[in-house]
Design a protein around this motif. Structure first.
Motif, short mmCIF file in Angstrom:
data_model
loop_
_atom_site.label_atom_id
_atom_site.label_comp_id
_atom_site.label_asym_id
_atom_site.label_seq_id
_atom_site.Cartn_x
_atom_site.Cartn_y
_atom_site.Cartn_z
N GLY A 1 55.10 79.28 36.90
CA GLY A 1 54.21 80.72 36.71
C GLY A 1 55.08 81.95 36.54
O GLY A 1 56.13 81.83 37.08
N ILE A 2 54.57 82.71 35.73
CA ILE A 2 55.31 84.09 35.70
C ILE A 2 54.18 85.20 35.77
O ILE A 2 52.98 84.96 35.61
N VAL B 1 55.14 78.72 29.97
CA VAL B 1 54.72 78.50 31.40
C VAL B 1 53.31 77.71 31.68
O VAL B 1 52.47 77.56 30.66
N ASP B 2 53.08 77.42 32.73
CA ASP B 2 51.82 76.85 33.23
C ASP B 2 50.71 77.69 33.74
O ASP B 2 49.40 77.35 33.69
N MET B 3 51.22 78.99 33.90
CA MET B 3 50.27 80.04 34.46
C MET B 3 50.84 81.12 34.29
O MET B 3 52.08 81.49 34.49
N VAL B 4 49.82 82.25 34.30
CA VAL B 4 50.27 83.69 34.35
C VAL B 4 49.62 84.39 35.50
O VAL B 4 48.55 84.12 35.59
N LEU B 5 50.31 85.05 36.21
CA LEU B 5 49.75 85.85 37.29
C LEU B 5 49.61 87.43 37.11
O LEU B 5 50.88 88.02 36.69
N ILE B 6 48.59 87.94 37.21
CA ILE B 6 48.34 89.46 37.14
C ILE B 6 47.88 89.91 38.68
O ILE B 6 46.98 89.55 39.08
#
Ligand SMILES: O=C(CO)[C@@H](O)[C@H](O)COP(=O)(O)O
Ligand SMILES: [Fe+2]
Length: 232
Positions: free
Chosen positions: A120-121, A139-144
């Motif tokens: 995740g980034i 990536v598998d996921m983006v974190l906001i």
């Protein structure tokens, strides 16, 4: 359980940061028994953020007590590559680092994946969303982040929603996680913007009835998805 959103499932993952950490395993189990989809574990090193929590030794102890739970590690640390091997050995499933903490995100992502974890980034509120674009496909996921990272119980930053909208419009099938101040009053705008993974800490952990709260969060998300699909 989780509802579909633009081809991705919607998932609720409580952050246990504000739980009773003297009872961490029991608190994690309580969250899962209340209907959570995964656990969001906030790792803070006191350098990247002005707070200190726990590291891989704690994850190593948690894993045998929660053998099938998805551990979403939120790595709020200044040197994310330093902990990849230890976290993987400890049993972490996903390792989300902050783009602000590495001079070579692609290398960091590669190291995470080579260690067998999902990558995740994430970006802090002041970091522009376009910096994520070159790495989205790896990536598998983006974190906001919808609060300044470091503490639970902060006020939701609604002005982060355009970042979520931008990502969902340009990358319809990615996992977008929102984290910080997400609760009954704020999850609707997160879902309407296009998030599909919702970290909720205080709202769930401090609830008198976490199962009811999680179900209410799910219902709000499902309604927001239905509304957005009807408006198409
Ligand atoms: O990473 C963080 C804080 O830095 C979050 O995961 C918070 O811990 C979420 O807690 P609430 O804002 O939902 O209480
Ligand atoms: Fe977090």
């Amino acid at each position: 359980m989780a509802a579909p959103m633009c081809g991705r499932t919607c998932k609720i993952g409580p952050s246990i940061l504000n739980a009773d950490l003297s009872m961490l395993a029991a608190e994690c189990q309580r969250m899962m028994d209340s209907g959570s989809d995964y656990l969001h574990l906030d790792v803070m090193d006191g350098q990247f953020v002005p707070n200190l929590t726990f590291g891989h030794p704690v994850v190593k102890c948690l894993r045998p007590k929660l053998p099938s739970v998805f551990f979403d590690m939120h790595m709020m640390v200044a040197a994310p590559e330093q902990w990849v091997g230890d976290m993987a050995d400890a049993g972490a499933d996903q390792y989300t680092f902050h783009i602000e903490t590495t001079d070579d995100p692609a290398r960091t992502i590669r190291k995470i994946k080579e260690a067998g974890m999902k990558a995740g980034i994430g970006i802090k509120p002041k970091t522009p969303v376009h910096l994520l674009v070159p790495f989205i496909d790896s990536v598998d996921m983006v974190l906001i982040m919808t609060v300044e990272p470091g503490f639970g119980g902060q006020k939701f930053m609604a002005d982060m929603m355009p970042k979520v909208q931008f990502l969902r419009e340009h990358f319809p099938d990615i996992n977008i996680e929102v984290d910080g101040g997400v609760g009954l009053a704020t999850i609707q705008e997160c879902a309407e913007a296009g998030a599909n993974m919702f970290v909720s800490g205080s709202a769930v952990v401090n609830s008198d009835n976490p199962r009811e709260t999680i179900q209410a969060l799910r219902n709000i998300v499902a309604e927001a998805i239905q509304k957005s699909q009807l408006e198409r």
